[in-house]
Design an enzyme around this catalytic site. Structure first.
Site, PDB file in Angstrom:
ATOM      1  N   LYS A   1     -41.959  25.133  91.039  1.00  0.00           N
ATOM      2  CA  LYS A   1     -41.127  25.468  92.195  1.00  0.00           C
ATOM      3  C   LYS A   1     -40.207  26.642  91.862  1.00  0.00           C
ATOM      4  O   LYS A   1     -39.325  26.530  91.019  1.00  0.00           O
ATOM      5  CB  LYS A   1     -40.262  24.292  92.634  1.00  0.00           C
ATOM      6  CG  LYS A   1     -39.539  24.590  93.950  1.00  0.00           C
ATOM      7  CD  LYS A   1     -38.359  23.683  94.217  1.00  0.00           C
ATOM      8  CE  LYS A   1     -37.048  24.222  93.711  1.00  0.00           C
ATOM      9  NZ  LYS A   1     -36.479  25.331  94.485  1.00  0.00           N
TER      10      LYS A   1
ATOM     11  N   GLY B   1     -31.898  26.227  84.683  1.00  0.00           N
ATOM     12  CA  GLY B   1     -30.908  26.352  85.745  1.00  0.00           C
ATOM     13  C   GLY B   1     -29.545  25.916  85.258  1.00  0.00           C
ATOM     14  O   GLY B   1     -29.269  25.972  84.062  1.00  0.00           O
ATOM     15  N   SER B   2     -28.730  25.449  86.175  1.00  0.00           N
ATOM     16  CA  SER B   2     -27.348  25.129  85.823  1.00  0.00           C
ATOM     17  C   SER B   2     -27.270  23.827  85.042  1.00  0.00           C
ATOM     18  O   SER B   2     -28.136  22.955  85.147  1.00  0.00           O
ATOM     19  CB  SER B   2     -26.506  25.006  87.092  1.00  0.00           C
ATOM     20  OG  SER B   2     -26.859  23.822  87.775  1.00  0.00           O
ATOM     21  N   THR B   3     -26.210  23.697  84.256  1.00  0.00           N
ATOM     22  CA  THR B   3     -25.998  22.470  83.487  1.00  0.00           C
ATOM     23  C   THR B   3     -25.810  21.277  84.420  1.00  0.00           C
ATOM     24  O   THR B   3     -26.306  20.181  84.139  1.00  0.00           O
ATOM     25  CB  THR B   3     -24.801  22.645  82.533  1.00  0.00           C
ATOM     26  OG1 THR B   3     -25.171  23.610  81.541  1.00  0.00           O
ATOM     27  CG2 THR B   3     -24.443  21.347  81.829  1.00  0.00           C
TER      28      THR B   3
ATOM     29  N   GLY C   1     -29.158  20.267  85.601  1.00  0.00           N
ATOM     30  CA  GLY C   1     -29.876  19.778  84.416  1.00  0.00           C
ATOM     31  C   GLY C   1     -29.507  18.340  84.099  1.00  0.00           C
ATOM     32  O   GLY C   1     -30.360  17.522  83.753  1.00  0.00           O
TER      33      GLY C   1
ATOM     34  N   GLU D   1     -33.257  24.169  79.983  1.00  0.00           N
ATOM     35  CA  GLU D   1     -32.608  25.406  79.546  1.00  0.00           C
ATOM     36  C   GLU D   1     -31.480  25.642  80.540  1.00  0.00           C
ATOM     37  O   GLU D   1     -31.738  26.001  81.687  1.00  0.00           O
ATOM     38  CB  GLU D   1     -33.638  26.536  79.520  1.00  0.00           C
ATOM     39  CG  GLU D   1     -33.255  27.655  78.579  1.00  0.00           C
ATOM     40  CD  GLU D   1     -32.418  28.696  79.265  1.00  0.00           C
ATOM     41  OE1 GLU D   1     -31.187  28.519  79.276  1.00  0.00           O
ATOM     42  OE2 GLU D   1     -32.975  29.663  79.791  1.00  0.00           O
TER      43      GLU D   1
ATOM     44  N   CYS E   1     -28.144  33.402  81.748  1.00  0.00           N
ATOM     45  CA  CYS E   1     -27.576  32.190  81.168  1.00  0.00           C
ATOM     46  C   CYS E   1     -26.973  32.468  79.799  1.00  0.00           C
ATOM     47  O   CYS E   1     -26.028  31.809  79.393  1.00  0.00           O
ATOM     48  CB  CYS E   1     -28.629  31.098  81.083  1.00  0.00           C
ATOM     49  SG  CYS E   1     -30.189  31.705  80.453  1.00  0.00           S
TER      50      CYS E   1
ATOM     51  N   GLU F   1     -19.026  28.656  83.270  1.00  0.00           N
ATOM     52  CA  GLU F   1     -20.007  29.714  83.459  1.00  0.00           C
ATOM     53  C   GLU F   1     -19.823  30.326  84.848  1.00  0.00           C
ATOM     54  O   GLU F   1     -19.860  29.619  85.847  1.00  0.00           O
ATOM     55  CB  GLU F   1     -21.417  29.140  83.331  1.00  0.00           C
ATOM     56  CG  GLU F   1     -22.491  30.198  83.460  1.00  0.00           C
ATOM     57  CD  GLU F   1     -23.888  29.643  83.206  1.00  0.00           C
ATOM     58  OE1 GLU F   1     -24.200  28.544  83.712  1.00  0.00           O
ATOM     59  OE2 GLU F   1     -24.663  30.311  82.506  1.00  0.00           O
TER      60      GLU F   1
END
Lengths: 487, 293
Positions: free
Chosen positions: A192, A244-246, A249, A266, A300, A397
């Site tokens: 996706k 993507g973002s933490t 995640g 990641e 990132c 971030e």
């Protein structure tokens, strides 16, 4: 066209040098790529994807839902069982090589579409994203029939169906990072792309179709977060790979808990870029610029926390400000442009929110005076000095062209400050002293260390984080282990 | 008159010290024959946190020791354990093993420690790489320990399971907080005594006894624990650990190996609790090109 800033020093300008767009082919509407066919979404819904540089609609794209994901997973399972996992590995390799080659042939088209859809500069798409994506396929193709050499004393098997969810900052490159090793190891894929940047993944689907890859081996399902959730929660997916973002995640890590699904993440970063007083300062300044403003800071591993040794801080900051004034911000298709468009309105709002917080917290902001195109989403390159370790802008971030600058005196101090973050994706070290580089590369708790360089990537080089920047590696020999079962 | 035997007080092991649990609580597991194994420390959440602090404090020193030195220290554990064979055999028998099975378990434990001692200065050469990047950079990837690793020992063994999980983690430079098998805790405590007498710096291995159900949440939600190795076979407990791990993106590894098998050991148990770090450095590319012979 690129917009010139009013530099206080010297007036000089480039003539516009726009990359053409007449050679690219974009359809008005894209369906889902499932089982080797273009399939209408079961909901009948489509969403628009726009050019963030001017807010013009590029195309509309199918909004995949649970049913579509289920179809894609079924197709991937069938292709896994009947074709891909039983094919001789050397044949698998040839398919992947073929994809790499067609991508290379169509590189210019891919670069232009990437720039249109993502807002990144054409120089970056042309010279970095697209070649790296092609090379990633070429690199992993060669692993397909050599896997037993990668894992000494173990038997290597494929996993099955891999569900992959990728971000909007490097749309094609992330698709390559995910798909290439998965295929090489004998898995099939449901991928996706991000909702703001689906086009190059769909072009990749066209390339995959043209390559003759057996139907169902790669399926591309476009959509939003709920589409991704349907992949993560599908019972017949064996492996989830997410970039993507933490925050997201963590949601995925929780969703996968208690299942037998293999997971690699990641995630975000807040990487330190450390400048010692003996560093080649001019090179370091270029490294700082590249570290944080590359891809508008939508990286990132961006070097978003700058640590400058106190005795050279004034010099470095003065040079940085000068350099900021010579950066071109504007139309990403212009080959002169250094800083393109922010990927989306939402992301621009997030960045502006952090800039506001930074000012409220008492940090000093510096932005070059530059004119911003009237349409589209742009953010001038931004520096913050007088930043405390506890400031929000030094901890969270931002994912934009915003750099915080702090100073340090000793090696110990900077190691502690650099490591004082829940993230651990990357770090930069600038010094002329070899022994110091090796000291720092050992002590910095991050997955990638750039010494006297920054933001370099290569298919042979493993990438991935420590701590809350996620787990697993992508690229190189180590990237294979995310896609194999060892028995 | 027959000599009165001196009974051992079973303690926990934190930071190189042998305290009783700070909570003052105990439990009394019994063997199959109904005989009490002892008043074992029922460690508290605070004990878990203390153990994590001790492990974190020890991490810098342990991970930076020369690999060769780590190997020697781990080999020393085997030497010390060899000297205490009989005690372990007795404890295993008291906890329900036959004499033969107990002897085999202790022998295998000693051999496994020697096996991992030998890996300390070798795994790096196998799991690291020099990566031929296309640009003018020297690029290499090395393994580094994850940090503090929580180890939930298997419930069905007292010694070999715990040792099989702890050794690969410390061999790779991690420090550990171990939750011993709740109902078979004796060998875990005696193993701590062996560790304490074998040059292993305090805090590298910390061992707690008590209720896993009580300690697991503290261990798995602790923000200073980097990874968890789970050796149990309770799917619900594992799921809870995995869910809690999300808080700071802990890595969770679950093993269901039969540790009494001679081949239940290997490089991958070491590399699982390693991170891969990649370093780039530019290569000067002026001059030299024509100087080859």
């Amino acid at each position: 066209m690129a917009t010139k800033k009013n530099t206080p020093v010297v007036e000089w300008d480039y003539s516009p040098s726009l990359e053409g767009t007449s050679h690219i082919q974009l359809k008005k509407q894209y369906d889902l790529f499932i089982d080797g066919k273009w399939v209408k979404p079961s909901s009948g819904k489509y969403f628009q994807t726009i050019n963030p540089a001017n807010e013009e609609v590029l195309s509309e794209v199918a909004y995949g839902n649970e049913k579509d994901v289920d179809l894609a997973v079924k197709a991937a399972r069938k292709a896994y069982k009947e074709v891909w996992s039983v094919m001789p590995a050397s044949e698998r390799a040839k398919y992947i090589y073929r994809i790499a080659r067609i991508m290379q042939e169509r590189a210019r088209e891919l670069a232009v579409i990437e720039t249109l859809d993502a807002g990144k500069t054409i120089r970056e798409s042309r010279d970095i994203d697209v070649p790296l994506a092609c090379n990633h396929f070429f690199y992993y193709a060669g692993w397909a029939d050599k896997l037993e050499y990668a894992f000494p004393n173990r038997k290597v098997e494929s996993i099955g169906v891999a569900g992959q969810i990728i971000p909007w900052n490097f749309p094609l490159l992330m698709a390559a990072w995910k798909i290439a090793p998965a295929l090489a190891a004998g898995n099939t894929v449901v991928l996706k792309p991000a909702e703001t940047t689906p086009l190059t993944a769909l072009k990749l689907a066209e390339i995959i179709e043209a390559s003759g890859l057996p139907a169902g081996v790669v399926n591309i399902v476009t959509g939003f977060g709920d589409t991704g959730a349907a992949i993560v929660n599908h019972a017949d997916v064996d492996k989830i790979a997410f970039t993507g973002s933490t925050n997201v995640g963590k949601i995925i890590q929780k969703a996968v808990a208690g299942t037998s699904k293999k997971l690699t993440l990641e995630l975000g970063g807040k990487s330190a870029n450390i400048i010692f007083d003996d560093a080649p300062i001019d090179q370091a300044v270029e490294g700082i610029i590249n570290g944080i403003f590359f891809n508008q800071g939508h990286v990132c591993c961006a070097g978003s926390r700058l640590f400058v040794q106190e005795n050279v801080a004034d010099k470095v900051i003065a040079k940085l400000k000068d350099r900021l004034n010579s950066l071109y911000l504007g139309n990403p298709l212009d080959k002169n442009t250094d800083i393109g468009a922010i990927n989306s309105k939402e992301q621009l709002e997030t960045i502006n929110k952090y800039i506001k917080i930074g000012k409220q917290e008492g940090a000093e902001m510096y932005q070059p005076t530059c004119s911003i195109p009237k349409k589209g989403f742009y953010c001038p390159p931004t520096l913050f000095t007088n930043v405390a370790q506890s400031n929000v802008i030094a901890q969270e971030e931002i994912f934009g062209p915003v750099l915080t600058i702090q100073t340090f005196r000793t090696v110990d101090e900077v190691i502690q400050k650099a490591n004082n973050t829940p993230f651990g994706l990357a770090a930069g070290v600038w010094t002329d002293k070899g022994s110091r580089i090796f000291n720092l590369t050992t002590k910095l708790r991050a997955g990638v260390i750039w010494a006297n360089t920054y933001n370099k990537f290569d298919p042979t080089s493993p990438f991935g984080g420590y701590k809350e920047s996620g787990f697993g590696r992508e690229g190189g020999l180590h990237g294979l282990s995310s896609y194999v079962k060892l028995v | 008159m027959e000599r009165l035997e001196v009974l051992k007080t079973y303690k926990i092991y934190i930071g190189g010290q042998f305290p009783r649990t700070e909570s003052g609580r105990y439990y009394t597991p019994v063997n199959k024959a109904g005989k009490a194994l002892g008043n074992i420390c029922l460690s508290s959440r605070k004990d878990v946190r203390n153990a994590v602090s001790a492990a974190r404090k020890a991490f810098g020193g342990w991970s930076e020791r020369a690999a060769f030195n780590r190997g020697q220290i781990i080999y020393r554990i085997a030497e010390m354990l060899e000297g205490r064979r009989l005690q372990f055999i007795e404890e295993l028998q008291l906890q329900g093993s036959t004499k033969k099975a107990a002897e085999e378990e202790v022998n295998l434990t000693i051999d496994r420690i020697v096996y991992y001692a030998g890996w300390c200065d070798k795994y790096q050469a196998i799991v690291s790489s020099v990566n031929p990047v296309a640009s003018s950079h020297f690029n290499f990837s090395v393994a580094e320990p994850m940090g503090v690793v929580g180890v939930v020992a298997p419930e069905n063994t007292s010694l070999i399971g715990l040792v099989s999980l702890v050794l690969p983690a410390i061999c790779g430079g991690n420090t550990v907080v171990v939750l011993a098998a709740e109902h078979l805790p004796l060998c875990a405590v005696t193993f701590a005594e062996v560790v304490n007498s074998s040059d292993v710096p305090g805090g590298v291995i910390n061992i707690l006894t008590g209720s896993n159900k009580e300690m697991n949440p503290t261990l798995s939600t602790h923000m200073d624990v980097n990874a968890i190795v789970y050796g149990g076979n309770d799917a619900l407990a594992l799921k809870e650990l995995q869910e809690n791990a999300v808080l700071n993106v802990k890595r969770v590894f679950a093993y269901t190996n039969d540790w009494s098998k001679a081949d239940a050991q290997g490089l991958h148990f070491i590399s699982d609790t390693q991170e891969i770090k990649t370093t780039w450095h530019p290569i000067e590319n002026i001059g030299g090109a024509a100087s080859s012979y």
